[in-house]
Motif scaffolding. Structure first.
Motif, PDB file in Angstrom:
ATOM      1  N   ASP A  11      47.727  83.574  64.220  1.00 33.46           N
ATOM      2  CA  ASP A  11      47.436  82.202  63.804  1.00 33.46           C
ATOM      3  C   ASP A  11      46.216  82.139  62.887  1.00 33.46           C
ATOM      4  OD1 ASP A  11      49.406  81.215  65.751  1.00 33.46           O
ATOM      5  OD2 ASP A  11      47.909  81.807  67.230  1.00 33.46           O
ATOM      6  N   ALA A  12      45.365  83.164  62.941  1.00 32.40           N
ATOM      7  CA  ALA A  12      44.161  83.211  62.111  1.00 32.40           C
ATOM      8  C   ALA A  12      43.780  84.668  61.876  1.00 32.40           C
ATOM      9  CB  ALA A  12      43.003  82.463  62.769  1.00 32.40           C
ATOM     10  N   ILE A  31      47.666  88.312  53.410  1.00 35.02           N
ATOM     11  CA  ILE A  31      47.394  87.756  54.743  1.00 35.02           C
ATOM     12  C   ILE A  31      45.955  87.239  54.838  1.00 35.02           C
ATOM     13  CG2 ILE A  31      49.164  88.997  56.056  1.00 35.02           C
ATOM     14  CD1 ILE A  31      47.051  91.128  56.699  1.00 35.02           C
ATOM     15  N   ARG A  32      45.470  86.693  53.744  1.00 35.84           N
ATOM     16  CA  ARG A  32      44.136  86.071  53.751  1.00 35.84           C
ATOM     17  C   ARG A  32      44.317  84.584  53.449  1.00 35.84           C
ATOM     18  NH1 ARG A  32      40.236  85.352  49.556  1.00 35.84           N
ATOM     19  NH2 ARG A  32      38.144  85.024  50.383  1.00 35.84           N
ATOM     20  N   PRO A  33      44.490  83.764  54.493  1.00 31.52           N
ATOM     21  CA  PRO A  33      44.843  82.360  54.276  1.00 31.52           C
ATOM     22  C   PRO A  33      43.693  81.496  53.785  1.00 31.52           C
ATOM     23  CG  PRO A  33      44.605  82.815  56.619  1.00 31.52           C
ATOM     24  CD  PRO A  33      44.517  84.137  55.920  1.00 31.52           C
ATOM     25  N   TYR A  34      42.455  81.924  54.009  1.00 28.26           N
ATOM     26  CA  TYR A  34      41.295  81.128  53.616  1.00 28.26           C
ATOM     27  C   TYR A  34      40.071  82.040  53.592  1.00 28.26           C
ATOM     28  CZ  TYR A  34      42.381  80.740  58.579  1.00 28.26           C
ATOM     29  OH  TYR A  34      42.829  81.012  59.848  1.00 28.26           O
ATOM     30  N   THR A  35      38.995  81.542  53.021  1.00 34.02           N
ATOM     31  CA  THR A  35      37.758  82.313  52.929  1.00 34.02           C
ATOM     32  C   THR A  35      36.991  82.210  54.231  1.00 34.02           C
ATOM     33  OG1 THR A  35      37.646  81.821  50.570  1.00 34.02           O
ATOM     34  CG2 THR A  35      35.642  82.656  51.605  1.00 34.02           C
ATOM     35  N   ARG A 126      46.141  80.943  69.104  1.00 32.47           N
ATOM     36  CA  ARG A 126      46.828  81.678  70.167  1.00 32.47           C
ATOM     37  C   ARG A 126      46.578  83.183  70.023  1.00 32.47           C
ATOM     38  NH1 ARG A 126      51.312  84.604  70.345  1.00 32.47           N
ATOM     39  NH2 ARG A 126      51.677  84.132  68.136  1.00 32.47           N
ATOM     40  N   ARG A 127      46.521  83.655  68.759  1.00 30.95           N
ATOM     41  CA  ARG A 127      46.339  85.080  68.494  1.00 30.95           C
ATOM     42  C   ARG A 127      45.573  85.219  67.184  1.00 30.95           C
ATOM     43  NH1 ARG A 127      49.944  89.772  66.917  1.00 30.95           N
ATOM     44  NH2 ARG A 127      49.475  91.455  68.396  1.00 30.95           N
ATOM     45  N   ILE A 128      44.493  85.987  67.197  1.00 32.24           N
ATOM     46  CA  ILE A 128      43.606  86.059  66.033  1.00 32.24           C
ATOM     47  C   ILE A 128      43.202  87.500  65.767  1.00 32.24           C
ATOM     48  CG2 ILE A 128      41.593  85.552  67.475  1.00 32.24           C
ATOM     49  CD1 ILE A 128      40.458  83.949  65.110  1.00 32.24           C
ATOM     50  N   LEU A 129      43.111  87.850  64.480  1.00 31.75           N
ATOM     51  CA  LEU A 129      42.749  89.212  64.066  1.00 31.75           C
ATOM     52  C   LEU A 129      41.445  89.181  63.283  1.00 31.75           C
ATOM     53  CD1 LEU A 129      43.449  92.263  63.678  1.00 31.75           C
ATOM     54  CD2 LEU A 129      44.638  91.588  61.566  1.00 31.75           C
ATOM     55  N   PHE A 130      40.553  90.107  63.608  1.00 30.11           N
ATOM     56  CA  PHE A 130      39.300  90.299  62.883  1.00 30.11           C
ATOM     57  C   PHE A 130      39.305  91.696  62.271  1.00 30.11           C
ATOM     58  CE2 PHE A 130      38.490  87.444  66.440  1.00 30.11           C
ATOM     59  CZ  PHE A 130      37.923  86.349  65.796  1.00 30.11           C
ATOM     60  N   TYR A 206      50.842  86.526  59.003  1.00 28.33           N
ATOM     61  CA  TYR A 206      50.076  85.298  59.230  1.00 28.33           C
ATOM     62  C   TYR A 206      51.018  84.114  59.212  1.00 28.33           C
ATOM     63  CZ  TYR A 206      47.368  81.123  58.292  1.00 28.33           C
ATOM     64  OH  TYR A 206      46.865  79.849  58.336  1.00 28.33           O
ATOM     65  N   LYS A 207      50.922  83.285  60.258  1.00 29.48           N
ATOM     66  CA  LYS A 207      51.672  82.038  60.298  1.00 29.48           C
ATOM     67  C   LYS A 207      50.805  80.983  60.969  1.00 29.48           C
ATOM     68  CE  LYS A 207      56.024  79.891  61.661  1.00 29.48           C
ATOM     69  NZ  LYS A 207      57.321  80.062  62.359  1.00 29.48           N
TER      70      LYS A 207
END
Length: 208
Positions: A11-12, A31-35, A126-130, A206-207
């Motif tokens: 989700d992020a 897969i970079r939706p925003y800065t 719900r699920r986030i990647l760093f 990414y969704k």
């Protein structure tokens, strides 16, 4: 955590530095939706990132903590002495100088929006990647603890180090949330490892 577990839908997705490379590779792989807060700054030491997250970025780039560092490629580089961070792309020269920063207020407003989004996504996803370049396993463990204090859902950390290796190498660290990998420390890390980054991120989706 193993590399195969990194795949799936998120989700992020956020870069955690140490420089612009993770953000660039997320962008190249779609897969970079925003800065993110740390996309265009340099934070060499992972414990500094961990401390910023623990503090919820409350002292991030405050004006009284910024000092002139250098000038490169027509940008004034500023060092955040509190957070061990260098701001590299936000103060173009000659509009800004070592002693005059007319762009600071706009920069501050922009970063406050990014911080708010980071914390909001951490609390709601719900699920986030760093994704981070540079760090030791014991530092990653501290980062996991800091992120667990703000993230409510499932989170993963992809931690990439550059070493004199021949190709993509998994570290197999016994960490719950962190997958550590090694990539070749070649002269051009900005483009030379594109194929390996594509391999690492090929199953990451990414969704929103």
């Amino acid at each position: 955590m193993e590399l195969r577990e990194i795949g799936g839908q998120y989700d992020a997705i956020f870069s955690l530095g140490m420089n612009c490379l993770p953000a660039i590779q997320l962008e190249r792989n779609g897969i970079r939706p925003y800065t993110g807060v740390l996309d265009w700054v340099e934070v060499q030491h992972l414990p500094n990132v961990t401390e910023m997250i623990r503090n919820r970025f409350s002292d991030f780039a405050l004006r009284h903590n910024l000092v002139y560092h250098t000038m490169l490629n027509n940008f004034v580089f500023l060092r955040d002495v509190k957070n061990g961070m260098i701001i590299v792309h936000d103060f173009p020269y000659p509009r800004n100088t070592a002693t005059h920063l007319p762009d600071y207020d706009a920069f501050r407003a922009k970063m406050d929006r990014r911080i708010e989004r980071f914390l909001s996504k951490a609390a709601s996803s719900r699920r986030i990647l760093f994704v981070r370049t540079g760090g030791l396993p014991e530092e990653a463990l501290e980062l996991e603890s800091a992120l667990a204090s703000i993230v409510t859902g499932e989170f993963h950390i992809l931690l990439v180090n550059h070493n004199p290796v021949k190709g993509l190498v998994e570290n197999h660290w016994p960490l719950k949330h962190t997958c550590g990998v090694l990539l070749p420390d070649q002269p051009d890390i900005w483009y030379g490892n594109d194929a390996y980054w594509k391999q690492i991120l090929k199953n990451v989706k990414y969704k929103p």
